[in-house]
Motif scaffolding. Structure first.
Motif, short mmCIF file in Angstrom:
data_model
loop_
_atom_site.label_atom_id
_atom_site.label_comp_id
_atom_site.label_asym_id
_atom_site.label_seq_id
_atom_site.Cartn_x
_atom_site.Cartn_y
_atom_site.Cartn_z
N GLY A 14 0.79 -1.22 0.00
CA GLY A 14 0.00 0.00 0.00
C GLY A 14 0.83 1.27 0.00
O GLY A 14 0.37 2.32 0.42
N LEU A 15 2.05 1.19 -0.47
CA LEU A 15 2.95 2.33 -0.52
C LEU A 15 3.13 2.78 -1.97
O LEU A 15 2.82 2.04 -2.90
N PRO A 16 3.65 3.98 -2.19
CA PRO A 16 3.85 4.48 -3.57
C PRO A 16 5.06 3.83 -4.25
O PRO A 16 6.12 4.41 -4.36
N TRP A 17 4.92 2.60 -4.67
CA TRP A 17 5.98 1.85 -5.32
C TRP A 17 5.84 1.91 -6.83
O TRP A 17 4.74 2.02 -7.36
N LEU A 18 6.95 1.75 -7.51
CA LEU A 18 6.96 1.51 -8.95
C LEU A 18 7.77 0.25 -9.16
O LEU A 18 8.76 0.01 -8.48
N ALA A 19 7.37 -0.58 -10.11
CA ALA A 19 8.09 -1.81 -10.39
C ALA A 19 8.66 -1.75 -11.80
O ALA A 19 8.00 -1.32 -12.73
N VAL A 20 9.90 -2.20 -11.93
CA VAL A 20 10.59 -2.20 -13.22
C VAL A 20 11.16 -3.60 -13.45
O VAL A 20 11.76 -4.18 -12.56
N ARG A 21 10.97 -4.11 -14.64
CA ARG A 21 11.59 -5.38 -15.03
C ARG A 21 12.77 -5.03 -15.93
O ARG A 21 12.59 -4.47 -17.02
N PRO A 28 14.15 -12.87 -14.21
CA PRO A 28 13.38 -13.20 -13.00
C PRO A 28 13.44 -12.09 -11.95
O PRO A 28 12.94 -12.26 -10.86
N ARG A 29 14.02 -10.97 -12.29
CA ARG A 29 14.19 -9.89 -11.32
C ARG A 29 13.18 -8.77 -11.54
O ARG A 29 12.79 -8.49 -12.65
N SER A 30 12.82 -8.14 -10.43
CA SER A 30 12.04 -6.91 -10.45
C SER A 30 12.80 -5.91 -9.62
O SER A 30 13.41 -6.27 -8.62
N ILE A 31 12.76 -4.67 -10.01
CA ILE A 31 13.34 -3.61 -9.19
C ILE A 31 12.18 -2.74 -8.76
O ILE A 31 11.42 -2.23 -9.58
N PHE A 32 12.01 -2.62 -7.44
CA PHE A 32 10.95 -1.81 -6.88
C PHE A 32 11.55 -0.52 -6.37
O PHE A 32 12.55 -0.52 -5.66
N ILE A 61 10.22 11.66 -9.72
CA ILE A 61 10.94 10.37 -9.78
C ILE A 61 10.15 9.40 -10.65
O ILE A 61 10.72 8.71 -11.51
N ALA A 62 8.85 9.32 -10.45
CA ALA A 62 8.01 8.43 -11.25
C ALA A 62 8.08 8.79 -12.73
O ALA A 62 8.21 7.92 -13.58
N ALA A 63 8.01 10.06 -13.04
CA ALA A 63 8.06 10.50 -14.44
C ALA A 63 9.40 10.17 -15.07
O ALA A 63 9.46 9.70 -16.21
N ARG A 64 10.48 10.38 -14.35
CA ARG A 64 11.81 10.06 -14.91
C ARG A 64 11.99 8.57 -15.11
O ARG A 64 12.58 8.14 -16.11
N LEU A 65 11.49 7.77 -14.18
CA LEU A 65 11.60 6.32 -14.30
C LEU A 65 10.79 5.82 -15.49
O LEU A 65 11.27 5.01 -16.27
N ARG A 66 9.59 6.33 -15.67
CA ARG A 66 8.77 5.94 -16.82
C ARG A 66 9.44 6.35 -18.14
O ARG A 66 9.45 5.61 -19.10
N ALA A 67 10.00 7.54 -18.17
CA ALA A 67 10.69 8.00 -19.38
C ALA A 67 11.89 7.12 -19.69
O ALA A 67 12.15 6.78 -20.84
#
Length: 60
Positions: free
Chosen positions: A25-32, A38-42, A50-56
């Motif tokens: 329930g926290l403001p996380w973003l997940a990246v494969r 088999p890894r995810s980076i949260f 930060i969210a906008a830069r990560l998405r870009a």
């Protein structure tokens, strides 16, 4: 940032990431990092910049 190895959840990698994001329930973003990895980076961040830069970064 947290690096997580997925658990081979029956519904797949996206279901694993969704489960982890919902259970906290926290403001996380997940990246494969790569296809078939088999890894995810949260990334835990409530900052929209930060969210906008990560998405870009992920769409380039």
């Amino acid at each position: 940032m947290i690096c997580h190895h997925t658990s081979r959840r029956r519904a797949g990698h996206a279901a694993e990431a969704d489960h982890r994001l919902r259970e906290n329930g926290l403001p996380w973003l997940a990246v494969r990092p790569r296809a078939y990895s088999p890894r995810s980076i949260f990334v835990l961040s409530s900052e929209s910049e930060i969210a906008a830069r990560l998405r870009a970064f992920c769409t380039t």
